[in-house]
Enzyme design. Structure first.
Site, PDB file in Angstrom:
ATOM      1  N   HIS A   1     -55.295  50.052  -4.941  1.00 27.49           N
ATOM      2  CA  HIS A   1     -54.444  50.379  -3.793  1.00 27.49           C
ATOM      3  C   HIS A   1     -54.444  49.276  -2.742  1.00 27.49           C
ATOM      4  CE1 HIS A   1     -54.865  54.941  -4.815  1.00 27.49           C
ATOM      5  NE2 HIS A   1     -53.974  54.321  -5.564  1.00 27.49           N
TER       6      HIS A   1
ATOM      7  N   CYS B   1     -47.016  39.193   3.703  1.00 25.73           N
ATOM      8  CA  CYS B   1     -45.795  39.144   4.501  1.00 25.73           C
ATOM      9  C   CYS B   1     -44.839  40.254   4.083  1.00 25.73           C
ATOM     10  CB  CYS B   1     -45.127  37.778   4.349  1.00 25.73           C
ATOM     11  SG  CYS B   1     -43.616  37.605   5.334  1.00 25.73           S
TER      12      CYS B   1
END
Length: 258
Positions: free
Chosen positions: A118, A126
Site C-alpha cells: 500500500h 508527484c
C-alpha cells in the site's frame, strides 16, 4: 500452546513469508483506519481524505492530514512483533516480508527489502508526473488542529507532491503485488499477522501460499477458526505470539545470538 507440528514446519522451512497488516502497527500505537480520529481531525472522515478527488479539491488539507499521520509514525517505536519478524529472517535461507502498512516500523526494527503493498508515508511522489521524490521529507510539525499544509513541489515538473500511499479507488502497485504473489506461491510457510484477510487483492496472498502447498499460520486476537490442513491459528497479540513462536521453535529469546 503452539502445536509441535507447526514448530517442526517452521524449523524446516527454507522459504518463509511474513505478511503483516494494521494490527502489527496498532500495537505500537499507530491508529488504524477503523479508529476514530483525535483532536480537531475527528471532524473529518479518513476515507474521504484518502482519495485523489480529495487531493484535487484541497491538497493542503490532505497533505496536512498525512503529515499528522507521519508524525504519529515517527513518534511510535517498533514493538516486539516487528523485532521478532526481523529475527526470523536469520533462521531461513529465503525470507520475504510483505506488509499492508504504510509506516517504516519494519525497517526501523531491522528488516530490509520490505514489499509495501500500500505504499509508504515516507516516499511521496508527484501528483502530476508520478515520479517518486528523491528529496527526504522533513520532520513534520504537528498539524493537530486540522490546519492545511501546502505540499512540497516536484523537482522535475513543479507539480505538487502527494503521499506515496495507495488511495481508495487506486490499484496496488503492480511490481509489489506481483512480487508478493510470487513469494507466496514459492514459500514453504507463510505467517499472516495482524490482518483481517478481507481486503483484496492483498488478502489473496495467504490463500495463494496455501493452495501452492505451504503451511499457513494466522496470528491475530480475532483470528477465525481454521479447519484446513496445513493451517494454524495463534490467537493473541502479535507482540506476544511471535516472540513465543521464535523462542519455542529456535530455543532462544528474542534478540539472543549464538
Amino acid at each position: 500452546m503452539i502445536p509441535s507440528s507447526l514448530l517442526t514446519a517452521l524449523r524446516s522451512a527454507r522459504r518463509l513469508v511474513v505478511f503483516t497488516g494494521a494490527g502489527v502497527s496498532a500495537e505500537s500505537g499507530i491508529p488504524t483506519f477503523r479508529d476514530a480520529l483525535t483532536g480537531l481531525w475527528q471532524r473529518f472522515d479518513p476515507a474521504a481524505l484518502a482519495t485523489p478527488e480529495a487531493f484535487r479539491r484541497d491538497p493542503a488539507l490532505v497533505w496536512g492530514w498525512y503529515e499528522w499521520r507521519r508524525m504519529k509514525v515517527l513518534q511510535a517505536q517498533p514493538n516486539p512483533a516487528h523485532h521478532a519478524i526481523a529475527e526470523l529472517a536469520r533462521h531461513v535461507a529465503e525470507f520475504t516480508l510483505i506488509t499492508q502498512n504504510v509506516d517504516d516500523l519494519h525497517e526501523r526494527a531491522g528488516s530490509d527489502a520490505v514489499i509495501h503493498l500500500h505504499g509508504s508515508l515516507q516516499q511521496p511522489r508527484c501528483f502530476a508526473c508520478a515520479r517518486s521524490s528523491t528529496t527526504p521529507l522533513a520532520v513534520p510539525n504537528e498539524p493537530e488542529d486540522g490546519r492545511r499544509v501546502e505540499p512540497p513541489r516536484c523537482t522535475h515538473c513543479g507539480g505538487r507532491l502527494r503521499p506515496g500511499v495507495v488511495w481508495f479507488g487506486e490499484s496496488l502497485p503492480a511490481t509489489a503485488l506481483n512480487a508478493a504473489f510470487d513469494a507466496a506461491r514459492q514459500c514453504d510457510l507463510l505467517i499472516s499477522v495482524g490482518t483481517s484477510g478481507v481486503v483484496y487483492p492483498a488478502a489473496e496472498v495467504p490463500h495463494l501460499a496455501w493452495t501452492s502447498g505451504a503451511v499457513v499460520v494466522h496470528i491475530n486476537p480475532q483470528a477465525a477458526a481454521r479447519q484446513a490442513e496445513r493451517e494454524f491459528v495463534l490467537r493473541g497479540p502479535a507482540g506476544e505470539e511471535l516472540p513465543e513462536l521464535l523462542r519455542q521453535a529456535f530455543g532462544r529469546a528474542l534478540g539472543a545470538r549464538g
